[in-house]
Write an enzyme that holds these catalytic residues in place. Sequence first.
Site, PDB file in Angstrom:
ATOM      1  N   GLY A 265       3.925   4.500   8.411  1.00 26.70           N
ATOM      2  CA  GLY A 265       3.983   4.696   6.965  1.00 26.70           C
ATOM      3  C   GLY A 265       4.555   6.022   6.534  1.00 26.70           C
ATOM      4  CB  VAL A 266       5.291   7.322   3.176  1.00 27.88           C
ATOM      5  CG1 VAL A 266       6.435   6.348   3.028  1.00 27.88           C
ATOM      6  CG2 VAL A 266       4.075   6.861   2.383  1.00 27.88           C
ATOM      7  N   GLY A 267       4.342   9.826   4.665  1.00 22.71           N
ATOM      8  CA  GLY A 267       3.418  10.949   4.565  1.00 22.71           C
ATOM      9  C   GLY A 267       3.197  11.692   5.862  1.00 22.71           C
ATOM     10  CB  VAL A 269      -1.645  10.966   8.295  1.00 27.87           C
ATOM     11  CG1 VAL A 269      -2.392  10.232   9.393  1.00 27.87           C
ATOM     12  CG2 VAL A 269      -2.560  11.971   7.603  1.00 27.87           C
ATOM     13  CD  GLU A 290       8.223   1.393   2.898  1.00 25.61           C
ATOM     14  OE1 GLU A 290       7.561   0.368   2.701  1.00 25.61           O
ATOM     15  OE2 GLU A 290       7.887   2.501   2.460  1.00 25.61           O
ATOM     16  CG  ASN A 380       1.996   8.766  -3.424  1.00 24.70           C
ATOM     17  OD1 ASN A 380       2.141   9.665  -4.249  1.00 24.70           O
ATOM     18  ND2 ASN A 380       1.694   9.006  -2.170  1.00 24.70           N
ATOM     19  N   GLY A 384       5.000  -0.143   0.862  1.00 21.58           N
ATOM     20  CA  GLY A 384       5.168  -1.267   1.786  1.00 21.58           C
ATOM     21  C   GLY A 384       3.934  -1.540   2.600  1.00 21.58           C
TER      22      GLY A 384
END
Lengths: 499, 499
Positions: A265-267, A269, A290, A380, A384
């Site tokens: 995922g994003v971010g 972590v 993604e 946010n 996805g």
Amino acid sequence: MIDILDRVRNKALHAKIVSAQEAAELIKPGMNVGTSGFTPSGYPKAVPLALAERMKEHPFKINLYTGASVGPELDGALCEVNGIDKRMPYQTNKLLRNLINSGEISYSDLHLSESAQLLRYGFYGKLDVAIVEACAITEEGNIIPTTSMGNTASFVQQADMVIVEVNTSQPLELEGMHDVYVPLDPPHRLPIPIVKANDRIGTPYIPCTPDKIKCIVPCDITDKTRPFGEISEADHKMSEYIIELLQDEVKKGHMPKNLLPLQSGVGNVANAVISGFVDSDLKDLSVYTEVIQDGMFDLIDAGKLNFASGTALSPSPDGLKRFYENIKEYRKHLLLRPQEISNSPEVVRRIGVIAMNTAIECDIYGNINSTHIMGTKMMNGIGGSGDFARNAYLTCFFTASTAKNGLISSIVPMCSHVDHTEHDVDIIVTEQGLADLRGLAPRERAREVINKCAHPDYKPMLMDYLERAEAATKHAQTPHIIKEALSWHEKFMETGSMK
Amino acid sequence: MIDILDRVRNKALHAKIVSAQEAAELIKPGMNVGTSGFTPSGYPKAVPLALAERMKEHPFKINLYTGASVGPELDGALCEVNGIDKRMPYQTNKLLRNLINSGEISYSDLHLSESAQLLRYGFYGKLDVAIVEACAITEEGNIIPTTSMGNTASFVQQADMVIVEVNTSQPLELEGMHDVYVPLDPPHRLPIPIVKANDRIGTPYIPCTPDKIKCIVPCDITDKTRPFGEISEADHKMSEYIIELLQDEVKKGHMPKNLLPLQSGVGNVANAVISGFVDSDLKDLSVYTEVIQDGMFDLIDAGKLNFASGTALSPSPDGLKRFYENIKEYRKHLLLRPQEISNSPEVVRRIGVIAMNTAIECDIYGNINSTHIMGTKMMNGIGGSGDFARNAYLTCFFTASTAKNGLISSIVPMCSHVDHTEHDVDIIVTEQGLADLRGLAPRERAREVINKCAHPDYKPMLMDYLERAEAATKHAQTPHIIKEALSWHEKFMETGSMK
Ligand SMILES: CC(C)(COP(=O)(O)OP(=O)(O)OC[C@H]1O[C@@H](n2cnc3c(N)ncnc32)[C@H](O)[C@@H]1OP(=O)(O)O)[C@@H](O)C(=O)NCCC(=O)NCCS
Ligand SMILES: CC(C)(COP(=O)(O)OP(=O)(O)OC[C@H]1O[C@@H](n2cnc3c(N)ncnc32)[C@H](O)[C@@H]1OP(=O)(O)O)[C@@H](O)C(=O)NCCC(=O)NCCS
């Protein structure tokens, strides 16, 4: 003016080159505007800045549809002049977030795989204009995208007019790194023929024609990607736990030695977790995800990652520099697809992705809140995470066991907002440990989550809640004391601490 | 003994015909047992009854995996002797529900499209035995299923041994009505090549071999399907609202004149809604659903439904009789698939299903509770609702605006349990009206839901909550007063009324 003549390969189109100001004049109040961009990558910059200037003098609003979050020259600049009415499908901009959480902007937080089709179906109205960042325009009028694919292909297809920003800061070597495929819509849709991460099924450009292109704007403003935080001890631990689990799954025969395609995922972590794979003995990995963050470049450099498919490059500023400098090597391992394809439930389930996303909080039964701070304020968006979590082979969520210096427990009795239900969550990881929820019923899940993932400061409180809830409901399927279920959030809001 | 010799076409297998008691002896304490059956259709009856007899004398427990709910001779009989330890993935049996909600049975409530693959992946342990109802067994040892497909094909593939109940109450004309396709698992899975409801992609039998069949048991006990409630005025209204919406969608060019494939959930409301289509001028319809209930037969009889694909026949007792009597005609229009295919996210999204399922409660923001009464007690399970809701072209949920004679509002400030998040819900219908949530942000969704769907008795209370929540959160994305969000449920539990 910036020279883009050799990037606009159709000579007749040279007549359509205009300034950003002239292009911005085409955008009228209330228009539905779709732009390229997914994370601060590949979004248009010059025209939005000019549009914001116009709005400063004559205030008006538009509806803004993008791939996901975009950079400050778009979300930021338009928010500064309060120029957005409706916004979809995802964002990460502080100013925008504030406007969303003060009722100024109507924000549709959508599964990213669905946003393009919802527009094509007609559920989001007619798209008036698409503003698209490009590397180049071909003889035929086709558009070569830059550092992201997002929803751009559908926006170009659906818009009444297309404005192209040709960005000379984007290297021409990006050409060939995209695989553009827009599915037909029901009842005509066909199978998406991807069976592994590196399958190509479309064109290396966004189909377009010269007459659909209303004007072309030169631009040389760079992507404003954002740095990641330092990788902490806690991040390291989470990475170790998941790698240990995956190695165990291989031993059990649950997955091949080179795993199954990873999604991350994003971010901060998520990036940290992926970085941890570099030090493992796992190899021949593939990624179907993604966003492609720095950790993936590390894996490619280490010779462990064969191929990564995504919809956007989302590196730190340093990572972007590194990518540009070694683009000839990296492009052998990377492909950018429309987010409808990178996040496609069909493909994700078929190829059996290992999904790794970050939660804001999770409850003892394994429900996940990805979006709402204290149940009400948008952080946010779901992005996805739902596309992957619902369809993955193995669905993992990561979160530090506490937030705000320990004053918040990220493991709570009941989530204050639910984005992913217990049905979709196999594994929860905090720096305290890893909870494996597969095959467990809620009462068993609760013990696993509390024992493995909760912070020691909160463990006794959670266990106490669970036991009292079991007694109060006579051991119902999902024990809760409804009166108390959200009391931890209440307490934090009243006292500044969940303790 | 019941004569099944001509139904067991492989003569060598005749030697394996045994009594139900003998077959039941093969099942040992703690075994993982997978059975055919989806709704009270096509489940084994004789062996479970014999097993229950055995358990009565020598108490022990098994883990029971099925397609979905099954009939009283299986869930009912085993629960009477407290013979189930773990149960997955869905149920509707009162006794079983009580044991689940008193902590006796560990119940994994799963997305029905996922249950077979979770077993194949190895996440639910090794399957010791499959007990399968059949119409017949072919020369080759292949199994012809009866009134449901469910997870049977995967159970047969995965089990160490297979016990077949050949049921002579099931007409041989069922042969040819099944399309059996078990996908390969990642990394070898391929696209599921269905592009319309009536596409055949598999075999008309469950692949098996004579040596895998441990024994064969004759049976003539009929499916115990359940009657539907009377179609009420409220049901009629809900049906009218949705048909009006769909006709409007056709006018707007959002879907073809014959709509897109319909899916309709389990239970009274869903059946009533589908029945309403008979009186509309819609025609050339197709259905891609999980369960085929009486309403579908009505549509076929009215010449409006060309084809229905499902995983189970789930008619009332009268409906079943009607089906048996006209099976030659009905079978031209019907096909039964494994639930992994009937509910496949891939196929559902590709063909663009219109999903219509029933909610227990929904909140003002459009989150849906399908499973838990007052947030804690399991009703049935999520079933296929998530498979369809997440992937449909248009996702609709139905519920009466109140329950328990008006003492409960089915529209609440916050769901006491969330199975489907706002991201997945387009349309909510009650007898009060239809809320169209497409393109709306949460604060707008709330007004639409309250104004269109809430019962007049609760409308002012809901609007008051919303307005106070907006004020308290300064118009956050999803306004809630966390302290009060679940107070309606609290109040009901304390006073017996939400008023
Ligand atoms: C959940 C998400 C916000 C985490 O992002 P991150 O950068 O890894 O996490 P951080 O630990 O830095 O936390 C972000 C913020 O949330 C806060 N936070 C974290 N847990 C919290 C909790 N339980 N309660 C309140 N606040 C919390 C942090 O304090 C931090 O706040 P700050 O920005 O004021 O410092 C982010 O992953 C996200 O938006 N996810 C949803 C979309 C998604 O999963 N996309 C994947 C696509 S495939
Ligand atoms: C939600 C579901 C239970 C509704 O079933 P139904 O037969 O149409 O609905 P009914 O109106 O008869 O309600 C069933 C019961 O729930 C109760 N109920 C309904 N709304 C309620 C509420 N808001 N609070 C408490 N109880 C409620 C009813 O009173 C009734 O109780 P009873 O059995 O004691 O009389 C059923 O559709 C279901 O299990 N759905 C989940 C699975 C699914 O959607 N599958 C579709 C597969 S594709």
